[in-house]
Design a protein around this motif. Structure first.
Motif, PDB file in Angstrom:
ATOM      1  N   THR A  48     -41.237  33.911 -28.587  1.00  0.00           N
ATOM      2  CA  THR A  48     -40.012  33.131 -28.533  1.00  0.00           C
ATOM      3  C   THR A  48     -39.952  32.389 -27.209  1.00  0.00           C
ATOM      4  N   GLY A  49     -39.104  31.382 -27.163  1.00  0.00           N
ATOM      5  CA  GLY A  49     -38.981  30.618 -25.932  1.00  0.00           C
ATOM      6  C   GLY A  49     -39.773  29.331 -26.020  1.00  0.00           C
ATOM      7  N   ALA A  50     -39.870  28.649 -24.894  1.00  0.00           N
ATOM      8  CA  ALA A  50     -40.515  27.341 -24.904  1.00  0.00           C
ATOM      9  C   ALA A  50     -41.519  27.239 -23.766  1.00  0.00           C
ATOM     10  N   GLY A  51     -41.091  26.745 -22.605  1.00  0.00           N
ATOM     11  CA  GLY A  51     -42.022  26.554 -21.504  1.00  0.00           C
ATOM     12  C   GLY A  51     -41.982  27.694 -20.505  1.00  0.00           C
ATOM     13  N   ILE A  52     -43.087  27.879 -19.793  1.00  0.00           N
ATOM     14  CA  ILE A  52     -43.137  28.834 -18.692  1.00  0.00           C
ATOM     15  C   ILE A  52     -43.811  28.169 -17.501  1.00  0.00           C
ATOM     16  N   GLY A  53     -43.475  28.655 -16.313  1.00  0.00           N
ATOM     17  CA  GLY A  53     -44.113  28.180 -15.098  1.00  0.00           C
ATOM     18  C   GLY A  53     -44.990  29.273 -14.516  1.00  0.00           C
ATOM     19  N   THR A  56     -24.700  34.008 -18.476  1.00  0.00           N
ATOM     20  CA  THR A  56     -25.262  32.680 -18.724  1.00  0.00           C
ATOM     21  C   THR A  56     -25.904  32.614 -20.104  1.00  0.00           C
ATOM     22  N   ALA A  57     -25.738  31.474 -20.741  1.00  0.00           N
ATOM     23  CA  ALA A  57     -26.473  31.160 -21.968  1.00  0.00           C
ATOM     24  C   ALA A  57     -27.159  29.819 -21.742  1.00  0.00           C
ATOM     25  N   CYS A  58     -28.091  29.475 -22.601  1.00  0.00           N
ATOM     26  CA  CYS A  58     -28.777  28.200 -22.383  1.00  0.00           C
ATOM     27  C   CYS A  58     -29.139  27.529 -23.701  1.00  0.00           C
ATOM     28  N   THR A  93     -27.940  36.808 -30.206  1.00  0.00           N
ATOM     29  CA  THR A  93     -28.544  36.344 -28.955  1.00  0.00           C
ATOM     30  C   THR A  93     -29.142  34.947 -29.090  1.00  0.00           C
ATOM     31  N   VAL A  94     -29.402  34.512 -30.316  1.00  0.00           N
ATOM     32  CA  VAL A  94     -29.907  33.155 -30.548  1.00  0.00           C
ATOM     33  C   VAL A  94     -29.129  32.543 -31.709  1.00  0.00           C
ATOM     34  N   GLU A  95     -28.572  31.355 -31.483  1.00  0.00           N
ATOM     35  CA  GLU A  95     -27.818  30.655 -32.521  1.00  0.00           C
ATOM     36  C   GLU A  95     -28.166  29.170 -32.495  1.00  0.00           C
ATOM     37  N   GLN A  96     -28.098  28.539 -33.644  1.00  0.00           N
ATOM     38  CA  GLN A  96     -28.285  27.092 -33.696  1.00  0.00           C
ATOM     39  C   GLN A  96     -26.993  26.396 -33.289  1.00  0.00           C
ATOM     40  N   ARG A  97     -27.116  25.333 -32.523  1.00  0.00           N
ATOM     41  CA  ARG A  97     -25.976  24.534 -32.113  1.00  0.00           C
ATOM     42  C   ARG A  97     -26.208  23.074 -32.509  1.00  0.00           C
ATOM     43  N   THR A  98     -25.177  22.271 -32.379  1.00  0.00           N
ATOM     44  CA  THR A  98     -25.267  20.871 -32.795  1.00  0.00           C
ATOM     45  C   THR A  98     -25.496  19.956 -31.593  1.00  0.00           C
TER      46      THR A  98
END
Length: 465
Positions: free
Chosen positions: A55-60, A219-221, A285-290
């Motif tokens: 899960t997730g997207a980018g990492i550094g 915090t949420a993102c 913990t994970v939801e779709q938003r518009t």
């Protein structure tokens, strides 16, 4: 007869169980196979899903974990996914920062550090690790979600899985993430032991909220990965097309950077409620938003932010849960690594990096030529002594960085939060970046190899004693 049985037992491979097939679990398995004698260890990896997923997207990745990648001969595995700083020892652009919560664009402050920062698409990275591991001598089991474990009279560990099956191992490595069943069971058993021993101080530390089970960071993102071409059509000179940028503002900020060799943009938009930090998140913990939700969150921000938002149709919203600093991460022949040991906010860009470092140091201990079943608890306590204080400190600094970026009142830096509405935003950003760089100095002034060598030294000294 007894002597013969003991001798045969000593000759049997040490049974290693890794619970969790994310970056932490895969990197530990790779590190273990990199230097271990396959006859000395029997490695089994248990993944809860039906296949390796991330899960997730980018990492550094900063210099320290990148050095681990080099020492494990994994650099070629990811070179096609990212731009590697060259030469590595030079100063390179790590990211840019700008105060963006007003309609007018401000100057972007460029932050240069030794090595800089390698950015990767998390799914691509995890997939590459999984494919690499297919060539190694390990056995992978899917659809195996750990419920709990029990240490048996002979010292072996009984693993209980949700599907009703059980397995036996000699050492258990919990790489099962923030909601770790390994950690939950370990902290429960450690608390019972501390209570029985009358160690009230340790009981107090173990029973704090955020130790056995996670708490909300407040915090949420919003998260999304989208084609860079969409942004280029809106603004061919947009800063995010070529470098990581941190757009900061009151109680929210955005981190964006290119991944997949610049073909995709990773967007993470943070929204914080500081008064909710440390509470329990009850929803999904994970939801779709518009798209409209995202527009409302950053209404009135600078043009580059508006352009980013226009590229995103339906972001997901992720609740950021964390752990408090654990007092222990090992108990007998069981330990936890990565998010299972020190789940942190992403404001140091170091969650994955800390998992990689954990894996490297722990594998070095467990593949030491003198390692036996009886010495495993000693090795795991050394891993805890060397790695846990460092990771807990990164966890603390990550939390502080988040407060700095969003002008949240901080006991350590009250003047910076008070200056959120300053008439000189450029000076404010400079001061914030100076503090953030101090928080990041460990990334280029220290080396995980030193920690590994210290761990080996402690192990060998203990063996002599």
């Amino acid at each position: 007869m007894t002597t013969t049985t003991t001798s045969q037992s000593d000759m049997m491979p040490i049974r290693v169980a890794i619970v969790g097939g994310g970056i932490a679990g895969l990197m530990f398995a790779i590190a273990l196979t990199h230097s271990s004698d396959s006859k000395a260890t029997s490695i089994h990896l248990y993944e809860a899903a039906s296949k390796f997923t991330e899960t997730g997207a980018g990492i550094g990745m900063f210099r320290r974990p990148w050095q681990v990648m080099k020492r494990l001969n994994l650099v070629d595995l990811v070179k096609g996914m990212t731009n590697v700083p060259d030469p590595e020892e030079d100063l390179h652009l790590a990211f840019k920062v700008t105060k963006s919560d007003e309609p007018t664009s401000k100057e972007h402050l460029e932050v240069f550090i030794p090595f800089g920062n390698v950015t990767l698409h998390r799914v691509e990275f995890q997939t590459a690790l999984a494919h690499y591991l297919e060539q190694k001598a390990i056995t992978t089991h899917f659809n195996k979600r750990l419920l709990d474990y029990a240490v048996q009279e002979d010292g072996s560990i009984l693993l209980n899985f949700k599907d009703g099956s059980t397995e036996i191992c000699d050492v258990l490595i919990g790489a099962d993430g923030i909601h770790s069943a390994t950690r939950h069971t370990m902290i429960k058993l450690a608390t019972e032991e501390a209570q029985a021993a009358g160690n009230d101080e340790l009981v107090k530390q173990l029973t704090r909220p955020g130790v056995k089970d996670p708490v909300w960071s407040g915090t949420a993102c919003y998260r999304c990965v989208f084609p860079a071409e969409k942004l280029r059509e809106l603004n061919p000179n947009h800063g995010t097309l070529t470098a990581p940028i941190n757009y900061i503002g009151k109680d929210r900020h955005i981190v964006c950077f290119p991944v997949s060799r610049g073909t995709m943009i990773n967007f993470v938009g943070f929204v914080s409620h500081p008064d909710k930090e440390g509470t329990i998140w009850e929803g999904k913990t994970v939801e779709q938003r518009t798209h409209e939700d995202l527009v409302a969150a950053y209404q009135g921000w600078e043009p580059e932010v508006e352009q980013l938002v226009k590229c995103i149709d339906a972001p997901s919203m992720w609740t950021i849960n964390t752990l408090k600093a654990l007092p222990i991460c090992s108990l007998g022949p069981i330990t936890v690594i990565g998010d299972a040991a020190h789940a942190m906010t992403p404001h140091q860009g170091s969650g994955a990096g800390q998992a990689i470092e954990d894996a490297y140091v722990l594998a070095a201990l467990l593949t030491h030529p003198s390692m036996t079943r009886e010495k495993i608890p000693q090795a795991l306590k050394i891993y805890e002594k060397v790695r846990l204080p460092h990771a807990n400190e990164i966890q603390r600094k990550s939390r502080e960085n988040g407060k700095l970026y969003e002008f949240v009142p901080s006991e350590e830096y009250p003047h910076l939060s008070a200056g959120a509405k300053t008439a000189d935003p450029d000076q404010l950003v400079k001061e914030i970046v100076d503090v953030a760089k101090e928080h990041w100095q460990w990334a280029w002034t220290t080396d995980v190899e030193t920690e590994k060598e210290e761990a080996i030294r402690l192990l060998e000294e203990g063996l002599k004693a």
